[in-house]
Motif scaffolding. Structure first.
Motif, PDB file in Angstrom:
ATOM      1  N   LYS A   1      25.347   7.103  20.088  1.00  0.00           N
ATOM      2  CA  LYS A   1      25.058   6.414  21.211  1.00  0.00           C
ATOM      3  C   LYS A   1      24.865   7.926  21.870  1.00  0.00           C
ATOM      4  O   LYS A   1      24.491   7.587  23.217  1.00  0.00           O
ATOM      5  CB  LYS A   1      26.431   5.884  22.311  1.00  0.00           C
ATOM      6  N   TYR A   2      26.052   8.892  21.502  1.00  0.00           N
ATOM      7  CA  TYR A   2      25.359  10.078  21.999  1.00  0.00           C
ATOM      8  C   TYR A   2      24.421  10.898  22.424  1.00  0.00           C
ATOM      9  O   TYR A   2      23.556  11.790  22.804  1.00  0.00           O
ATOM     10  CB  TYR A   2      26.700  11.169  22.743  1.00  0.00           C
ATOM     11  N   VAL A   3      23.026  10.535  20.865  1.00  0.00           N
ATOM     12  CA  VAL A   3      22.206  10.790  20.437  1.00  0.00           C
ATOM     13  C   VAL A   3      20.779   9.982  21.389  1.00  0.00           C
ATOM     14  O   VAL A   3      20.103  10.707  21.535  1.00  0.00           O
ATOM     15  CB  VAL A   3      22.400  10.865  19.362  1.00  0.00           C
ATOM     16  N   MET A   4      20.863   8.842  20.621  1.00  0.00           N
ATOM     17  CA  MET A   4      19.627   8.409  19.915  1.00  0.00           C
ATOM     18  C   MET A   4      19.133   7.307  21.420  1.00  0.00           C
ATOM     19  O   MET A   4      17.754   7.455  21.887  1.00  0.00           O
ATOM     20  CB  MET A   4      20.027   6.603  19.574  1.00  0.00           C
ATOM     21  N   PRO A   5      19.494   7.510  22.707  1.00  0.00           N
ATOM     22  CA  PRO A   5      19.237   7.158  24.185  1.00  0.00           C
ATOM     23  C   PRO A   5      18.124   8.209  24.266  1.00  0.00           C
ATOM     24  O   PRO A   5      17.098   8.005  25.346  1.00  0.00           O
ATOM     25  CB  PRO A   5      20.064   7.206  24.723  1.00  0.00           C
ATOM     26  N   TYR A   6      18.459   9.456  24.545  1.00  0.00           N
ATOM     27  CA  TYR A   6      17.827  10.662  24.418  1.00  0.00           C
ATOM     28  C   TYR A   6      16.489  10.353  23.857  1.00  0.00           C
ATOM     29  O   TYR A   6      15.565  10.850  24.532  1.00  0.00           O
ATOM     30  CB  TYR A   6      18.447  12.278  24.685  1.00  0.00           C
ATOM     31  N   PHE A   7      15.986  10.601  22.586  1.00  0.00           N
ATOM     32  CA  PHE A   7      15.211  10.229  22.595  1.00  0.00           C
ATOM     33  C   PHE A   7      14.105   9.022  22.467  1.00  0.00           C
ATOM     34  O   PHE A   7      13.061   8.854  21.692  1.00  0.00           O
ATOM     35  CB  PHE A   7      15.133  10.053  20.712  1.00  0.00           C
ATOM     36  N   LEU A   8      14.981   7.827  22.661  1.00  0.00           N
ATOM     37  CA  LEU A   8      14.150   6.210  22.981  1.00  0.00           C
ATOM     38  C   LEU A   8      13.943   6.324  24.692  1.00  0.00           C
ATOM     39  O   LEU A   8      12.805   5.324  25.880  1.00  0.00           O
ATOM     40  CB  LEU A   8      14.985   5.486  23.172  1.00  0.00           C
ATOM     41  N   SER A   9      14.391   7.585  25.605  1.00  0.00           N
ATOM     42  CA  SER A   9      14.092   7.336  27.456  1.00  0.00           C
ATOM     43  C   SER A   9      12.782   6.897  27.539  1.00  0.00           C
ATOM     44  O   SER A   9      11.891   6.372  28.488  1.00  0.00           O
ATOM     45  CB  SER A   9      14.870   8.041  28.031  1.00  0.00           C
ATOM     46  N   ASN A  10      11.875   7.956  27.082  1.00  0.00           N
ATOM     47  CA  ASN A  10      10.939   8.323  27.576  1.00  0.00           C
ATOM     48  C   ASN A  10       9.100   7.096  26.538  1.00  0.00           C
ATOM     49  O   ASN A  10       8.557   6.870  27.855  1.00  0.00           O
ATOM     50  CB  ASN A  10      10.108   9.801  27.436  1.00  0.00           C
ATOM     51  N   PHE A  11       9.897   7.274  25.845  1.00  0.00           N
ATOM     52  CA  PHE A  11       8.822   5.622  25.212  1.00  0.00           C
ATOM     53  C   PHE A  11       9.379   5.189  25.842  1.00  0.00           C
ATOM     54  O   PHE A  11       7.734   3.609  25.922  1.00  0.00           O
ATOM     55  CB  PHE A  11      10.124   6.016  23.585  1.00  0.00           C
TER      56      PHE A  11
ATOM     57  N   ALA B   1       6.649   0.060  16.206  1.00  0.00           N
ATOM     58  CA  ALA B   1       8.026   0.566  15.650  1.00  0.00           C
ATOM     59  C   ALA B   1       7.294   1.279  15.326  1.00  0.00           C
ATOM     60  O   ALA B   1       7.689   2.872  15.228  1.00  0.00           O
ATOM     61  CB  ALA B   1       8.455  -0.287  14.145  1.00  0.00           C
ATOM     62  N   LEU B   2       6.109   1.613  14.970  1.00  0.00           N
ATOM     63  CA  LEU B   2       4.964   2.351  14.530  1.00  0.00           C
ATOM     64  C   LEU B   2       5.100   3.691  15.458  1.00  0.00           C
ATOM     65  O   LEU B   2       4.871   4.838  15.465  1.00  0.00           O
ATOM     66  CB  LEU B   2       4.090   1.649  13.324  1.00  0.00           C
ATOM     67  N   ALA B   3       4.546   2.903  16.862  1.00  0.00           N
ATOM     68  CA  ALA B   3       3.975   3.403  17.913  1.00  0.00           C
ATOM     69  C   ALA B   3       5.470   4.243  18.125  1.00  0.00           C
ATOM     70  O   ALA B   3       5.755   5.705  18.791  1.00  0.00           O
ATOM     71  CB  ALA B   3       3.841   2.797  19.125  1.00  0.00           C
ATOM     72  N   LEU B   4       6.815   4.240  18.220  1.00  0.00           N
ATOM     73  CA  LEU B   4       7.978   4.621  18.287  1.00  0.00           C
ATOM     74  C   LEU B   4       8.063   6.014  17.118  1.00  0.00           C
ATOM     75  O   LEU B   4       8.104   6.902  17.836  1.00  0.00           O
ATOM     76  CB  LEU B   4       9.238   3.810  18.120  1.00  0.00           C
ATOM     77  N   LEU B   5       7.613   5.464  16.356  1.00  0.00           N
ATOM     78  CA  LEU B   5       7.838   6.717  14.556  1.00  0.00           C
ATOM     79  C   LEU B   5       6.746   7.698  15.345  1.00  0.00           C
ATOM     80  O   LEU B   5       6.844   9.162  15.488  1.00  0.00           O
ATOM     81  CB  LEU B   5       6.852   6.663  13.557  1.00  0.00           C
ATOM     82  N   ASP B   6       5.444   7.681  15.941  1.00  0.00           N
ATOM     83  CA  ASP B   6       4.725   8.464  16.513  1.00  0.00           C
ATOM     84  C   ASP B   6       5.370   9.450  17.403  1.00  0.00           C
ATOM     85  O   ASP B   6       4.637  10.436  17.586  1.00  0.00           O
ATOM     86  CB  ASP B   6       3.339   7.787  16.513  1.00  0.00           C
ATOM     87  N   HIS B   7       5.888   8.649  18.604  1.00  0.00           N
ATOM     88  CA  HIS B   7       6.533   9.615  19.997  1.00  0.00           C
ATOM     89  C   HIS B   7       7.637  10.392  19.254  1.00  0.00           C
ATOM     90  O   HIS B   7       7.217  11.262  20.086  1.00  0.00           O
ATOM     91  CB  HIS B   7       7.306   8.174  20.658  1.00  0.00           C
ATOM     92  N   LEU B   8       7.969   9.573  18.170  1.00  0.00           N
ATOM     93  CA  LEU B   8       9.390  10.823  18.446  1.00  0.00           C
ATOM     94  C   LEU B   8       9.126  12.629  17.598  1.00  0.00           C
ATOM     95  O   LEU B   8       9.788  13.254  16.972  1.00  0.00           O
ATOM     96  CB  LEU B   8      10.204  10.059  17.145  1.00  0.00           C
ATOM     97  N   ASN B   9       7.881  12.122  16.305  1.00  0.00           N
ATOM     98  CA  ASN B   9       7.684  13.150  15.355  1.00  0.00           C
ATOM     99  C   ASN B   9       6.803  14.100  16.440  1.00  0.00           C
ATOM    100  O   ASN B   9       6.389  15.251  16.270  1.00  0.00           O
ATOM    101  CB  ASN B   9       6.684  12.369  14.588  1.00  0.00           C
TER     102      ASN B   9
END
Length: 307
Positions: free
Chosen positions: A104-114, A282-290
């Protein structure tokens, strides 16, 4: 009958939480408002949906059937909304992620912009222990899971997000130094563990096994926050993820205690079943994360290098 979608949502949340108070908190409504909606919804049925025994609310068998119907109706309504947004050219759908508790200390930061860039996407993020996360993967209940230790019995795809660094920490008022003998920690240094099934506990036990160390005095708690508060209070020391104790280290409530072969370093991985057909969201999130993960780490987690 003339019930509304709002009443269905409120009733379903009451069923999920088994409590009007908890449902009102999660829905950001007052308790009287939720009670009135439940009463108005109940008035449309000749059979009770709920009953109160003592001070505990219970959902009747009939209420459970109505809740299941409400769940199906609301899912169809969401589907209509997603189709409309998709027709208008927007990315739309539901994203379900299961996250181990420290994640919970990590995932929100990788999701916020998406999430900001895609207002048509709804996020459901379940924060729980590793055992429940693995179960949700096995039962195909989620799109992704965030783990620091990969379950070996599952065939998974993964995207590595960032390092997970675990140090031995203690309150400097009580544990400025820790003596580690050839076979055990000193008896006056209790070690505080997470519950069985926790990835943090697994990392801690792996370290102790590698060092062939026994623990003279052990305390077990069921959440990372509980462990942190116990360490601050001086109950003992623990090997904890750095990501969850940054503020306490800065304030001096906790101190990293140097020990040979520490820190333990693992990797936060976003994983999914190899045979899972991922949705467009889900595919769009993977592209965003990479495309963005290195910037997310630089902007939000550069402080880790200080330790």
């Amino acid at each position: 009958m003339n019930y509304t979608l709002n009443q269905l949502r409120i009733f379903l949340k009451i069923v999920e939480k088994q409590s009007i108070t908890k449902a009102s908190e999660e829905l950001h409504l007052t308790q009287p408002a939720v009670s009135i909606q439940l009463k108005n919804f109940q008035n449309q049925f000749p059979i009770p949906l709920t009953e109160v025994v003592g001070r505990q609310l219970f959902v009747t068998d009939f209420g459970q059937e109505i809740a299941e119907a409400a769940r199906r109706i609301l899912k169809e309504v969401d589907g209509i909304n997603y189709k409309l947004l998709a027709y208008q050219g927007e990315l739309a759908g539901r994203l379900k992620i299961s996250v181990v508790s420290t994640g919970k200390y990590v995932m929100p930061y990788f999701l916020s912009n998406f999430m900001r860039e895609n207002p048509g996407v709804d996020l459901v993020m379940d924060v729980t222990n590793k055992s429940r996360v693995v179960e949700s993967l096995e039962e195909n209940q989620v799109d992704f899971a965030l783990v620091s230790v990969l379950p070996q019995h599952l065939n998974l795809n993964k995207v590595g997000l960032m390092k997970n660094i675990l140090h031995l920490v203690g309150n400097p008022k009580y544990f400025n130094k820790v003596k580690l003998g050839k076979s055990s920690f000193s008896k006056d240094t209790p070690l505080i563990f997470r519950e069985k099934g926790s990835a943090t506990r697994a990392a801690m036990e792996t370290y102790l096994t590698k060092k062939n160390v026994t623990v003279s005095k052990k305390i077990e708690l069921t959440s990372n926050e509980a462990v942190k508060q116990a360490v601050i209070a001086g109950l003992g020391c623990s090997i904890m993820p750095l990501i969850g104790v940054n503020n306490e280290l800065k304030k001096g409530d906790l101190k990293i205690i140097p020990l040979k072969d520490l820190p333990v370093i693992t990797t936060w991985n976003l994983v999914w079943l190899q045979n899972k057909k991922l949705s467009p969201v889900a595919l769009a999130l993977l592209d965003h994360l990479n495309a963005t993960k290195e910037k997310v780490i630089k902007d939000n987690f550069a402080w880790v290098q200080e330790y």
